[in-house]
Design a protein around this motif. Sequence first.
Motif, PDB file in Angstrom:
ATOM      1  N   UNK A 129       6.094 -39.022  45.548  1.00 27.39           N
ATOM      2  CA  UNK A 129       6.013 -37.982  44.535  1.00 27.39           C
ATOM      3  C   UNK A 129       5.163 -38.375  43.327  1.00 27.39           C
ATOM      4  N   UNK A 130       4.597 -37.359  42.698  1.00 24.25           N
ATOM      5  CA  UNK A 130       3.959 -37.515  41.395  1.00 24.25           C
ATOM      6  C   UNK A 130       5.046 -37.342  40.326  1.00 24.25           C
ATOM      7  N   UNK A 137       5.870 -28.399  43.639  1.00 23.62           N
ATOM      8  CA  UNK A 137       6.957 -28.733  44.560  1.00 23.62           C
ATOM      9  C   UNK A 137       6.651 -30.084  45.202  1.00 23.62           C
ATOM     10  N   UNK A 138       7.696 -30.849  45.482  1.00 26.96           N
ATOM     11  CA  UNK A 138       7.573 -32.102  46.225  1.00 26.96           C
ATOM     12  C   UNK A 138       8.119 -31.896  47.629  1.00 26.96           C
ATOM     13  N   UNK A 142      12.525 -37.052  53.953  1.00 27.19           N
ATOM     14  CA  UNK A 142      13.968 -36.941  54.145  1.00 27.19           C
ATOM     15  C   UNK A 142      14.614 -37.241  52.808  1.00 27.19           C
ATOM     16  N   UNK A 143      15.913 -37.111  52.713  1.00 22.80           N
ATOM     17  CA  UNK A 143      16.594 -37.391  51.454  1.00 22.80           C
ATOM     18  C   UNK A 143      16.454 -38.874  51.115  1.00 22.80           C
ATOM     19  N   UNK A 144      16.076 -39.181  49.887  1.00 26.73           N
ATOM     20  CA  UNK A 144      15.873 -40.577  49.480  1.00 26.73           C
ATOM     21  C   UNK A 144      17.140 -41.415  49.635  1.00 26.73           C
ATOM     22  N   UNK A 145      18.277 -40.831  49.289  1.00 26.86           N
ATOM     23  CA  UNK A 145      19.538 -41.569  49.399  1.00 26.86           C
ATOM     24  C   UNK A 145      19.841 -41.921  50.851  1.00 26.86           C
ATOM     25  N   UNK A 323      16.257 -34.829  42.203  1.00 24.50           N
ATOM     26  CA  UNK A 323      14.862 -34.432  42.049  1.00 24.50           C
ATOM     27  C   UNK A 323      14.698 -32.961  42.423  1.00 24.50           C
ATOM     28  N   UNK A 324      13.858 -32.248  41.705  1.00 22.08           N
ATOM     29  CA  UNK A 324      13.653 -30.829  41.992  1.00 22.08           C
ATOM     30  C   UNK A 324      12.288 -30.375  41.471  1.00 22.08           C
ATOM     31  N   UNK A 325      11.769 -29.267  42.001  1.00 21.41           N
ATOM     32  CA  UNK A 325      12.167 -28.639  43.262  1.00 21.41           C
ATOM     33  C   UNK A 325      11.602 -29.434  44.445  1.00 21.41           C
ATOM     34  N   UNK A 326      12.395 -29.496  45.510  1.00 20.64           N
ATOM     35  CA  UNK A 326      12.046 -30.318  46.669  1.00 20.64           C
ATOM     36  C   UNK A 326      12.257 -29.530  47.956  1.00 20.64           C
ATOM     37  N   UNK A 327      11.367 -29.744  48.916  1.00 25.31           N
ATOM     38  CA  UNK A 327      11.555 -29.273  50.286  1.00 25.31           C
ATOM     39  C   UNK A 327      11.681 -30.517  51.158  1.00 25.31           C
ATOM     40  N   UNK A 328      12.757 -30.634  51.912  1.00 26.14           N
ATOM     41  CA  UNK A 328      13.034 -31.829  52.715  1.00 26.14           C
ATOM     42  C   UNK A 328      12.748 -31.552  54.190  1.00 26.14           C
ATOM     43  N   UNK A 329      11.926 -32.420  54.801  1.00 26.59           N
ATOM     44  CA  UNK A 329      11.569 -32.253  56.213  1.00 26.59           C
ATOM     45  C   UNK A 329      12.784 -32.331  57.116  1.00 26.59           C
ATOM     46  N   UNK A 330      13.598 -33.409  56.981  1.00 30.99           N
ATOM     47  CA  UNK A 330      14.769 -33.553  57.837  1.00 30.99           C
ATOM     48  C   UNK A 330      15.184 -35.002  57.978  1.00 30.99           C
TER      49      UNK A 330
END
Length: 345
Positions: A129-130, A137-138, A142-145, A323-330
């Motif tokens: 991410x920047x 949008x980022x 997948x979820x960083x956690x 973090x927001x706004x985010x679209x997560x691949x999976x």
Amino acid sequence: MKHRKKLGLAALAAGVTLIIALAVALSAGAGTTKRQAGYKIFFLPKTTTIPVFTQNSIGAKRAAKELGDTLTYNGPTAVTGPAQVPFINTAARQGYNAIVISTPDGNAVAPALKRAAAKGVKVVSYDADTRPDSRVIFVAPTANSLIGASQVEAIGKQIGYKGDIAILSANVTSPNQNTWIKFMKIALKKPKYKNMKLVKIAYGNDEPTESAKQTQGLIQAYPNLKGIISPTTVGVQAAAQELQQEGKCGKIKLTGLGLPNDMRKYVKAGCAGNFALWNEQDLGYLATYVAHYVLAGKLTGKIGETFKAGHLGTYKVQVSDGNKPVVVLGPPLVFTPQNIDKYHY
């Protein structure tokens, strides 16, 4: 005379109607041409020298073709934020509608991205991410956690949840690496991992030679080292190669994030018990769809917005790990000796 006047008025009215009709037709034609031409998207990776970004570009180009957009894939050979700035400036100057970027240094590229945005360029970040104030949008793999926790669990399982471990990262400024490491440290505080100790975080700068050198340094500095986590495709491959050369395969366990084609021989040789990643082509594909919909005004970054990304299906704009706004691949894929031959990329 009256008859001539009526004829003249009728001719004038017909002429006005014709002009209006032509104007409408031209306007409609122009709009159709714009839609057919699509948008110009500049796809900017951390570097063009790492195979994972080539995989991103394959998916990105496939999405652009489906959407009728024009996509340019280009970037620096050096893995630094400042090296990306000239590409950002060029994209803005050449009239690109959007920039899709993965960066090793969000702070270094933020001013250039803001200048581009001031010219009307829409910025979508992906992979790494920047700064949030320099993009719309980022797109996260997948979820960083989840990455942080799963990497700790993967190495813990290999070493029996006991012993010294180290992390071989990419750049010290890399936003995705630092976020994943933050969540690894959080995971290590759980009672399950109380007998595991993180002794060192090394940085190979996403360069094979430097990553191998750092792995060698870890082996020499920590004779009781039981495991290495390397959440970078360059690092995990270099670490596996170094462990093999040093005769440490199996003695020092290894996990990380890697490409199946890079890691296949090391997994089969016992130099890496397992590792993970996501479908990198899908990540580039999804990021391009997000950029297109941002340009079309269908995505603004509002939490809860949904959209369909081609064959990948429906996605939602969300808050992910704060973090927001985010679209997560999976969720990530986990590669093992048992399944690695099913994957070829």
